[in-house]
Scaffold this motif. Sequence first.
Motif, PDB file in Angstrom:
ATOM      1  N   THR A   1      35.988  22.617  36.704  1.00 21.90           N
ATOM      2  CA  THR A   1      36.079  23.373  35.504  1.00 21.90           C
ATOM      3  C   THR A   1      34.651  23.757  35.101  1.00 21.90           C
ATOM      4  O   THR A   1      34.586  24.485  34.181  1.00 21.90           O
ATOM      5  CB  THR A   1      36.620  22.512  34.523  1.00 21.90           C
ATOM      6  OG1 THR A   1      35.462  21.386  34.240  1.00 21.90           O
ATOM      7  CG2 THR A   1      37.974  21.953  34.656  1.00 21.90           C
ATOM      8  N   GLU A   2      33.700  23.742  35.772  1.00 23.72           N
ATOM      9  CA  GLU A   2      32.229  24.026  35.451  1.00 23.72           C
ATOM     10  C   GLU A   2      32.245  25.517  35.366  1.00 23.72           C
ATOM     11  O   GLU A   2      32.468  26.202  36.238  1.00 23.72           O
ATOM     12  CB  GLU A   2      31.075  23.364  36.385  1.00 23.72           C
ATOM     13  CG  GLU A   2      29.837  23.663  36.063  1.00 23.72           C
ATOM     14  CD  GLU A   2      28.907  23.182  37.024  1.00 23.72           C
ATOM     15  OE1 GLU A   2      27.576  23.398  36.819  1.00 23.72           O
ATOM     16  OE2 GLU A   2      29.081  22.602  37.941  1.00 23.72           O
ATOM     17  N   SER A   3      31.795  26.191  34.091  1.00 24.83           N
ATOM     18  CA  SER A   3      31.541  27.393  33.600  1.00 24.83           C
ATOM     19  C   SER A   3      32.956  28.122  34.091  1.00 24.83           C
ATOM     20  O   SER A   3      32.967  29.312  34.449  1.00 24.83           O
ATOM     21  CB  SER A   3      30.769  28.096  34.389  1.00 24.83           C
ATOM     22  OG  SER A   3      29.377  27.595  34.195  1.00 24.83           O
ATOM     23  N   MET A   4      34.086  27.383  33.937  1.00 17.14           N
ATOM     24  CA  MET A   4      35.370  28.018  34.329  1.00 17.14           C
ATOM     25  C   MET A   4      36.005  29.233  33.298  1.00 17.14           C
ATOM     26  O   MET A   4      36.416  30.059  33.709  1.00 17.14           O
ATOM     27  CB  MET A   4      36.488  26.737  34.103  1.00 17.14           C
ATOM     28  CG  MET A   4      38.020  27.326  34.248  1.00 17.14           C
ATOM     29  SD  MET A   4      39.033  25.762  34.037  1.00 17.14           S
ATOM     30  CE  MET A   4      38.897  25.454  32.218  1.00 17.14           C
ATOM     31  N   ILE A   5      35.220  29.223  32.185  1.00 15.01           N
ATOM     32  CA  ILE A   5      35.465  30.111  31.080  1.00 15.01           C
ATOM     33  C   ILE A   5      34.194  31.007  31.111  1.00 15.01           C
ATOM     34  O   ILE A   5      33.103  30.448  30.502  1.00 15.01           O
ATOM     35  CB  ILE A   5      36.099  29.781  29.831  1.00 15.01           C
ATOM     36  CG1 ILE A   5      37.285  28.857  29.879  1.00 15.01           C
ATOM     37  CG2 ILE A   5      36.176  30.990  28.704  1.00 15.01           C
ATOM     38  CD1 ILE A   5      37.601  28.031  28.582  1.00 15.01           C
ATOM     39  N   GLY A   6      34.187  32.318  31.448  1.00 20.35           N
ATOM     40  CA  GLY A   6      33.067  33.108  31.692  1.00 20.35           C
ATOM     41  C   GLY A   6      33.013  34.450  31.098  1.00 20.35           C
ATOM     42  O   GLY A   6      34.129  34.551  30.196  1.00 20.35           O
ATOM     43  N   ALA A   7      32.016  35.086  31.095  1.00 24.72           N
ATOM     44  CA  ALA A   7      31.943  36.668  30.364  1.00 24.72           C
ATOM     45  C   ALA A   7      33.211  37.401  30.701  1.00 24.72           C
ATOM     46  O   ALA A   7      33.580  37.985  29.594  1.00 24.72           O
ATOM     47  CB  ALA A   7      30.909  37.235  30.953  1.00 24.72           C
ATOM     48  N   ASP A   8      33.856  37.294  31.733  1.00 30.04           N
ATOM     49  CA  ASP A   8      34.889  38.020  32.011  1.00 30.04           C
ATOM     50  C   ASP A   8      36.084  37.731  30.984  1.00 30.04           C
ATOM     51  O   ASP A   8      36.818  38.390  30.579  1.00 30.04           O
ATOM     52  CB  ASP A   8      35.449  38.051  33.481  1.00 30.04           C
ATOM     53  CG  ASP A   8      36.695  38.891  33.561  1.00 30.04           C
ATOM     54  OD1 ASP A   8      36.830  40.074  33.338  1.00 30.04           O
ATOM     55  OD2 ASP A   8      37.808  38.449  34.116  1.00 30.04           O
ATOM     56  N   HIS A   9      36.260  36.394  30.835  1.00 27.04           N
ATOM     57  CA  HIS A   9      37.367  35.870  29.952  1.00 27.04           C
ATOM     58  C   HIS A   9      37.037  36.161  28.346  1.00 27.04           C
ATOM     59  O   HIS A   9      37.848  36.319  27.776  1.00 27.04           O
ATOM     60  CB  HIS A   9      37.414  34.147  30.093  1.00 27.04           C
ATOM     61  CG  HIS A   9      37.698  33.836  31.477  1.00 27.04           C
ATOM     62  ND1 HIS A   9      36.662  33.410  32.406  1.00 27.04           N
ATOM     63  CD2 HIS A   9      38.817  33.927  32.114  1.00 27.04           C
ATOM     64  CE1 HIS A   9      37.506  33.131  33.826  1.00 27.04           C
ATOM     65  NE2 HIS A   9      38.652  33.247  33.608  1.00 27.04           N
ATOM     66  N   PHE A  10      35.731  35.875  28.200  1.00 17.90           N
ATOM     67  CA  PHE A  10      35.426  36.301  26.810  1.00 17.90           C
ATOM     68  C   PHE A  10      35.699  37.893  26.558  1.00 17.90           C
ATOM     69  O   PHE A  10      36.163  38.003  25.169  1.00 17.90           O
ATOM     70  CB  PHE A  10      33.865  35.962  26.559  1.00 17.90           C
ATOM     71  CG  PHE A  10      33.711  34.356  26.710  1.00 17.90           C
ATOM     72  CD1 PHE A  10      34.468  33.684  25.711  1.00 17.90           C
ATOM     73  CD2 PHE A  10      32.617  34.005  27.203  1.00 17.90           C
ATOM     74  CE1 PHE A  10      34.350  32.386  25.913  1.00 17.90           C
ATOM     75  CE2 PHE A  10      32.312  32.660  27.227  1.00 17.90           C
ATOM     76  CZ  PHE A  10      33.121  31.582  26.760  1.00 17.90           C
ATOM     77  N   ARG A  11      35.610  38.623  27.488  1.00 21.68           N
ATOM     78  CA  ARG A  11      35.637  39.950  27.378  1.00 21.68           C
ATOM     79  C   ARG A  11      37.212  40.481  26.845  1.00 21.68           C
ATOM     80  O   ARG A  11      37.445  41.464  26.340  1.00 21.68           O
ATOM     81  CB  ARG A  11      35.117  41.171  28.247  1.00 21.68           C
ATOM     82  CG  ARG A  11      33.598  41.017  28.230  1.00 21.68           C
ATOM     83  CD  ARG A  11      33.263  42.046  29.425  1.00 21.68           C
ATOM     84  NE  ARG A  11      33.282  41.794  30.687  1.00 21.68           N
ATOM     85  CZ  ARG A  11      32.310  40.962  31.457  1.00 21.68           C
ATOM     86  NH1 ARG A  11      31.161  41.003  30.968  1.00 21.68           N
ATOM     87  NH2 ARG A  11      32.813  40.691  32.540  1.00 21.68           N
TER      88      ARG A  11
END
Length: 335
Positions: free
Chosen positions: A223-233
């Motif tokens: 799960t490390e850094s599982m949610i990143g820039a692409d997900h936030f966009r």
Amino acid sequence: MMSTRVFVAITEPEFARLYDAEAQSRLRALGEVVHGEERDGRVPVPHDIATQFDVLITSWTTAPFPPEILDGPRLRLAVHSAGSVRNLFPVATLGGAVRLAQGGADAMALAVAEMALALTLAHLRNVVWHDRRFQQSRDWKAGGFGVLGQSIAAQRIGIVSLSRVGRHFVKMVQGLGATRLRAYDPYTSAESAAELGVELCSLEELCSTSDVISIHAPSTPETESMIGADHFRRLPDGAIVINTARAQVVDEAALLKEVQAGRLRVALDVFTNEPLNPDSEFFGHENAILMPHVAGGTVQARFAQGAHVVDEVDAFLRDGTLRSEVTTENYHRLG
């Protein structure tokens, strides 16, 4: 027959917050209870623990110790009164003569879910925004009179991980009328999620179709850094991101950029580096609610943690059973 001896490696103030009078009495009824002496705010575990005691009870104020001191002829059980066991018990300690139980996480799960709900409502109803403006201006209109909030029942809510906390959160928002719930959890079956009234989907789809994202995943290599820039966009403008789990689950730098841009609203109880640096760029944004890692901290949760530990010790001494045993199979998935 040798009587049971229990060593408590917890400072007196923390022990009093975790164990109420009833729990303390129950613990003493199980055998001789020995409290370690505090040194620099922590209580060391004696090096003869495995030869002199049957049970070890630990918590946040237990001093780190070499795991090999647990090996010995007498010690058979260690119960952790707090959340994650990883700081004290490496995975290599499992599978031997000493069994390990996580006594605090179940009790804290409800409190953490409550905080996630409170932070969600605070953003939806502009609670912090109104308070900051009203207290600063002392003016009715400048304080936001006439600004409308949003109902939680109308939101599309995404849950990252149907963990113990995630499941409590689901029930809470459903109790307030929310019906459009989706989740990302590779460890939960579609049938199990459906029983909760939740639809499973990919993390990408979850972000694209949610007005609120509440994160409840543990910190693991997966799960490390599982949610990143692409997900936030993928999140719609004005979406709310709640993290009361672990900061390592998200790309914190990418999330900070969204906060600075003002596009998303966030509420964070956890950070990569704690305590949060006073110079952190997360400070000073109207769209951010920041908490100093307090989601699990209620009076009731703390006492429930202590009661759970006593229950585990009692059951183990009676018939060897444990309700919250830490094993090699679940070690990395426990928060």
